[in-house]
Design a protein around this motif. Sequence first.
Motif, mmCIF file in Angstrom:
data_model
loop_
_atom_site.group_PDB
_atom_site.id
_atom_site.type_symbol
_atom_site.label_atom_id
_atom_site.label_comp_id
_atom_site.label_asym_id
_atom_site.label_seq_id
_atom_site.Cartn_x
_atom_site.Cartn_y
_atom_site.Cartn_z
ATOM 1 N N ALA A 125 5.805 31.346 35.570
ATOM 2 C CA ALA A 125 4.780 32.351 35.853
ATOM 3 C C ALA A 125 3.476 31.686 36.277
ATOM 4 O O ALA A 125 2.794 32.148 37.206
ATOM 5 N N GLY A 126 3.133 30.582 35.601
ATOM 6 C CA GLY A 126 1.927 29.862 35.977
ATOM 7 C C GLY A 126 2.011 29.286 37.375
ATOM 8 O O GLY A 126 1.038 29.304 38.135
ATOM 9 N N GLN A 127 3.188 28.784 37.750
ATOM 10 C CA GLN A 127 3.368 28.211 39.085
ATOM 11 C C GLN A 127 3.321 29.293 40.164
ATOM 12 O O GLN A 127 2.699 29.119 41.212
ATOM 13 N N PHE A 128 3.986 30.421 39.926
ATOM 14 C CA PHE A 128 3.960 31.510 40.894
ATOM 15 C C PHE A 128 2.563 32.118 41.016
ATOM 16 O O PHE A 128 2.202 32.664 42.059
ATOM 17 N N SER A 129 1.782 32.052 39.952
ATOM 18 C CA SER A 129 0.423 32.583 40.007
ATOM 19 C C SER A 129 -0.459 31.745 40.922
ATOM 20 O O SER A 129 -1.422 32.257 41.513
ATOM 21 N N VAL A 130 -0.150 30.455 41.054
ATOM 22 C CA VAL A 130 -0.899 29.596 41.972
ATOM 23 C C VAL A 130 -0.547 29.946 43.410
ATOM 24 O O VAL A 130 -1.418 30.163 44.250
ATOM 25 N N SER A 131 0.750 29.987 43.697
ATOM 26 C CA SER A 131 1.228 30.382 45.023
ATOM 27 C C SER A 131 2.731 30.598 44.962
ATOM 28 O O SER A 131 3.411 30.034 44.100
ATOM 29 N N GLU A 132 3.227 31.417 45.897
ATOM 30 C CA GLU A 132 4.673 31.648 45.932
ATOM 31 C C GLU A 132 5.418 30.346 46.259
ATOM 32 O O GLU A 132 6.502 30.094 45.719
ATOM 33 N N TRP A 133 4.861 29.521 47.142
ATOM 34 C CA TRP A 133 5.511 28.270 47.502
ATOM 35 C C TRP A 133 5.608 27.325 46.313
ATOM 36 O O TRP A 133 6.651 26.711 46.072
ATOM 37 N N ARG A 134 4.523 27.225 45.545
ATOM 38 C CA ARG A 134 4.540 26.319 44.396
ATOM 39 C C ARG A 134 5.539 26.809 43.343
ATOM 40 O O ARG A 134 6.250 26.014 42.738
ATOM 41 N N GLY A 135 5.604 28.115 43.148
ATOM 42 C CA GLY A 135 6.580 28.664 42.214
ATOM 43 C C GLY A 135 7.996 28.405 42.682
ATOM 44 O O GLY A 135 8.870 28.031 41.896
ATOM 45 N N ALA A 136 8.233 28.598 43.983
ATOM 46 C CA ALA A 136 9.573 28.376 44.531
ATOM 47 C C ALA A 136 9.985 26.918 44.381
ATOM 48 O O ALA A 136 11.145 26.619 44.038
ATOM 49 N N LEU A 137 9.069 26.004 44.609
ATOM 50 C CA LEU A 137 9.396 24.582 44.489
ATOM 51 C C LEU A 137 9.658 24.207 43.031
ATOM 52 O O LEU A 137 10.496 23.341 42.743
ATOM 53 N N ALA A 138 8.969 24.861 42.110
ATOM 54 C CA ALA A 138 9.230 24.633 40.690
ATOM 55 C C ALA A 138 10.630 25.102 40.306
ATOM 56 O O ALA A 138 11.341 24.434 39.549
ATOM 57 N N VAL A 139 11.041 26.249 40.830
ATOM 58 C CA VAL A 139 12.398 26.745 40.579
ATOM 59 C C VAL A 139 13.420 25.758 41.123
ATOM 60 O O VAL A 139 14.410 25.425 40.455
ATOM 61 N N LEU A 140 13.195 25.296 42.338
ATOM 62 C CA LEU A 140 14.116 24.346 42.962
ATOM 63 C C LEU A 140 14.186 23.054 42.150
ATOM 64 O O LEU A 140 15.273 22.493 41.948
ATOM 65 N N THR A 141 13.042 22.575 41.687
ATOM 66 C CA THR A 141 13.011 21.353 40.878
ATOM 67 C C THR A 141 13.817 21.527 39.601
ATOM 68 O O THR A 141 14.594 20.648 39.218
ATOM 69 N N ALA A 142 13.652 22.655 38.935
ATOM 70 C CA ALA A 142 14.377 22.906 37.690
ATOM 71 C C ALA A 142 15.881 22.963 37.924
ATOM 72 O O ALA A 142 16.669 22.397 37.149
ATOM 73 N N ALA A 143 16.291 23.637 38.994
ATOM 74 C CA ALA A 143 17.715 23.789 39.276
ATOM 75 C C ALA A 143 18.364 22.450 39.611
ATOM 76 O O ALA A 143 19.468 22.146 39.151
#
Length: 252
Positions: A125-143
């Motif tokens: 949630a914190g990453q997506f709050s910064v930007s959609e791209w940063r949130g998406a990259l965080a999801v990709l990193t976790a996966a």
Amino acid sequence: MHGLRFAFGTLSVLRVRVDRWDRPTAGRAMLCAPLVGLVLGALAAAAGALVGWRAGGLLGAVAAVAVLAALTRGLHLDGLADVADGLGSGKPAEDALRIMKQSDIGPFGVLTLVLVLLAQVAALAGQFSVSEWRGALAVLTAAVTARCALAWGCLRSVPAARPGGLGAMVAGTVPVGGALVVSAGAALGLGLAGWGEGWSALRYPAALAVGVGCSWVLLRRCVRRLDGITGDVLGAMAETAATGALVLLAMT
């Protein structure tokens, strides 16, 4: 290609024809697992970014976590709950393995699932709050990090805890060099994906390293308590790695 099909067939809901089911193929599948993470992570990241764009970062995080769970049939989450119940029981290895094999979830499993999912959603949630791209990259990193951890759980020095099941099929099939090369390649790819952030892009390879390190701690604990790994242990390692990676991203 047999290893890649094995990886997608066992680690996702995607309909893939698996032609070979043997230990050499299983070892190659564990080395191909980060590619499964790349595909599933991209799908979950796209869903999270879309929902986050329209409804805010918190719902975007929930959507991403939910899509990842759906794309794996909740396999890794189920393994995490079973391992928590088995280790939390404090019983000898044979009894702990029996508890893990049961279909129900005990209090340790429920508590662990709740805390891990809350941590993942909060971090995303914190990453997506910064930007959609940063949130998406965080999801990709976790996966991707979660699937890198699988290779480390299947090193040739790690035995199977029992003779049957997926754990016995993949245990001891991955050389240390293979796990290193796969993890290094994944870290490099994540760093390049975040290069638009400048030197801050190093946070993504660092998150992978921390996540895999956290899963390694769990692996050593399971080997000492259970005398080896099972499919549940690998699932728990994946969720532990993903959570560790997300927590580091949230802190940097």
